[in-house]
Design an enzyme around this catalytic site. Structure first.
Site, mmCIF file in Angstrom:
data_model
loop_
_atom_site.group_PDB
_atom_site.id
_atom_site.type_symbol
_atom_site.label_atom_id
_atom_site.label_comp_id
_atom_site.label_asym_id
_atom_site.label_seq_id
_atom_site.Cartn_x
_atom_site.Cartn_y
_atom_site.Cartn_z
ATOM 1 N N ARG A 1 0.849 -1.493 0.082
ATOM 2 C CA ARG A 1 -0.052 -0.194 0.224
ATOM 3 C C ARG A 1 0.861 1.158 0.035
ATOM 4 N NH1 ARG A 1 -3.620 -1.764 5.091
ATOM 5 N NH2 ARG A 1 -1.436 -2.616 5.631
ATOM 6 N N LEU B 1 -1.247 -10.674 3.918
ATOM 7 C CA LEU B 1 -1.849 -9.627 4.256
ATOM 8 C C LEU B 1 -2.563 -9.788 5.559
ATOM 9 C CD1 LEU B 1 -3.420 -8.620 0.860
ATOM 10 C CD2 LEU B 1 -1.546 -7.513 2.166
ATOM 11 N N LYS C 1 -2.028 -18.282 6.820
ATOM 12 C CA LYS C 1 -3.218 -18.689 7.779
ATOM 13 C C LYS C 1 -3.367 -17.418 8.835
ATOM 14 C CE LYS C 1 -0.688 -17.959 11.217
ATOM 15 N NZ LYS C 1 -0.835 -17.122 12.317
ATOM 16 N N ARG D 1 -2.760 -7.506 14.697
ATOM 17 C CA ARG D 1 -3.467 -8.831 15.224
ATOM 18 C C ARG D 1 -4.506 -8.608 16.484
ATOM 19 N NH1 ARG D 1 2.478 -11.890 15.331
ATOM 20 N NH2 ARG D 1 2.991 -9.683 15.427
#
Length: 341
Positions: free
Chosen positions: A38, A75, A98, A170
């Protein structure tokens, strides 16, 4: 028939050097030819550092590149489904980090698209559960299946590590974060590897992030299999259990304990115990070859699937099954399934 895969990288992610770039340098069948991020300046710096020859302005430009055969998608969780679908539509093979998607419903949609793309164009879609491709995972399953432990009674797995940076992606609900997604997906996956079929979640308890009650910083869950075997998983990114990565299978005649099934190329130990004495009597300890790394094994398996038509261990269908358990854990804990309001 092609003999080499030209791979593009969607995002200059921190995991990419270990998960893709280093293994690709060691695998003559794979070369990383392009990257997009990005932030173009970040992509330029990443490409210079790692010797990637081409930088694209955005992910769409990379997918339109005819010199890219396959993409690696590292991503944030909430973006996996969208960009995997776009990559398949662009005619690219996909190695997706994952968890495969934010929830099981998304995974089902992607699995349907992956199946159609494979039937139409031979495209391969793989979820990047790298540990599953290391020989340690096969050895764990071999011991359970071989009857050495007797009738299986319980399977447990935990993945706990400290991540006190609460602004990290996260911990973002909008990006499908949480301990169950990031750490628990591994614990559930190895539970399913060792267990007798697909488990049902019977209970779950979350510790949530202060100021964001939808995000679990830790999760424990109890599960049950159809034959009466029970299971337990623990996942944590911030709790009293700072660091623990282990799996255990217990039967009538013994128990299998595995330390660090997740990163066996760093360190691991497999122990088989028999009943007798406190904690059981050690029958033997095993350590398999640490190299190649689990990431090398994963990339080799991906290349074999793309170039040779080899089977995919961590398939989209397997991802759907794993995410159904993750969704059920969230529901049992009273937290919302990721990717829902």
């Amino acid at each position: 028939m092609p003999t080499r895969i030209r791979m593009g990288l969607l995002g200059a992610a921190a995991v990419a050097p270990a998960a893709l770039l280093a293994p690709a340098r060691r695998d003559p069948r794979v070369t990383v030819t392009a990257v997009a991020a990005r932030d173009r300046a970040r992509a330029d710096a990443f490409a210079r550092k790692h010797g990637i020859p081409r930088v694209h302005h955005g992910y769409e430009d990379l997918l339109a590149d005819p010199d890219v055969d396959a993409v690696y998608v590292p991503l944030p969780n909430g973006l996996h489904a969208d960009w995997t679908l776009k990559a398949l539509a662009a005619g690219k093979h996909v190695l997706c980090e994952k968890p495969f998607t934010a929830n099981a419903a998304e995974a089902e949609r992607v699995a349907d698209a992956a199946r159609a793309a494979h039937e139409r164009s031979g495209l391969v879609t793989m979820e990047a559960f790298h540990y599953r491709h290391h020989p340690l995972a096969a050895r764990m399953r071999e011991i359970v299946d071989g009857g050495e432990l007797g009738t299986l009674r319980r399977v447990e797995a935990e993945v706990c590590f400290p991540l006190p940076r609460f602004g990290d992606i996260r911990y973002s609900y909008e990006l499908a974060g949480g301990a169950t997604m990031d750490a628990g997906c591994y614990a559930v996956h190895v539970l399913r590897l060792l267990g007798p079929g697909e488990p049902e979640v019977t209970s779950a308890r979350a510790l949530t992030l202060r100021g964001e009650p939808r995000i679990d910083r830790a999760m424990t869950a109890q599960l049950a299999f159809d034959d009466g075997t029970t299971g337990g998983v623990r996942a944590s990114m911030w709790s009293r259990r700072l660091l623990s990565i282990r799996a255990r299978a217990t039967g009538d005649d013994g128990a299998l304990d595995v330390t660090n099934f997740l990163m066996p190329h760093v360190y691991h130990q497999l122990t088989v115990r028999r009943p007798g004495g406190r904690g059981g009597r050690v029958v033997r300890r095993e350590r398999l070859a640490r190299r190649p790394s689990s990431y090398d094994h994963q990339l080799s398996a991906f290349a074999a699937a793309v170039l040779d038509g080899a089977p995919v261990l961590t398939s989209p269908e397997d991802a759907v099954a794993n995410l159904r358990v993750l969704d059920a854990i969230y529901r049992a804990s009273g937290l919302p399934v990721r990717g829902t309001p």
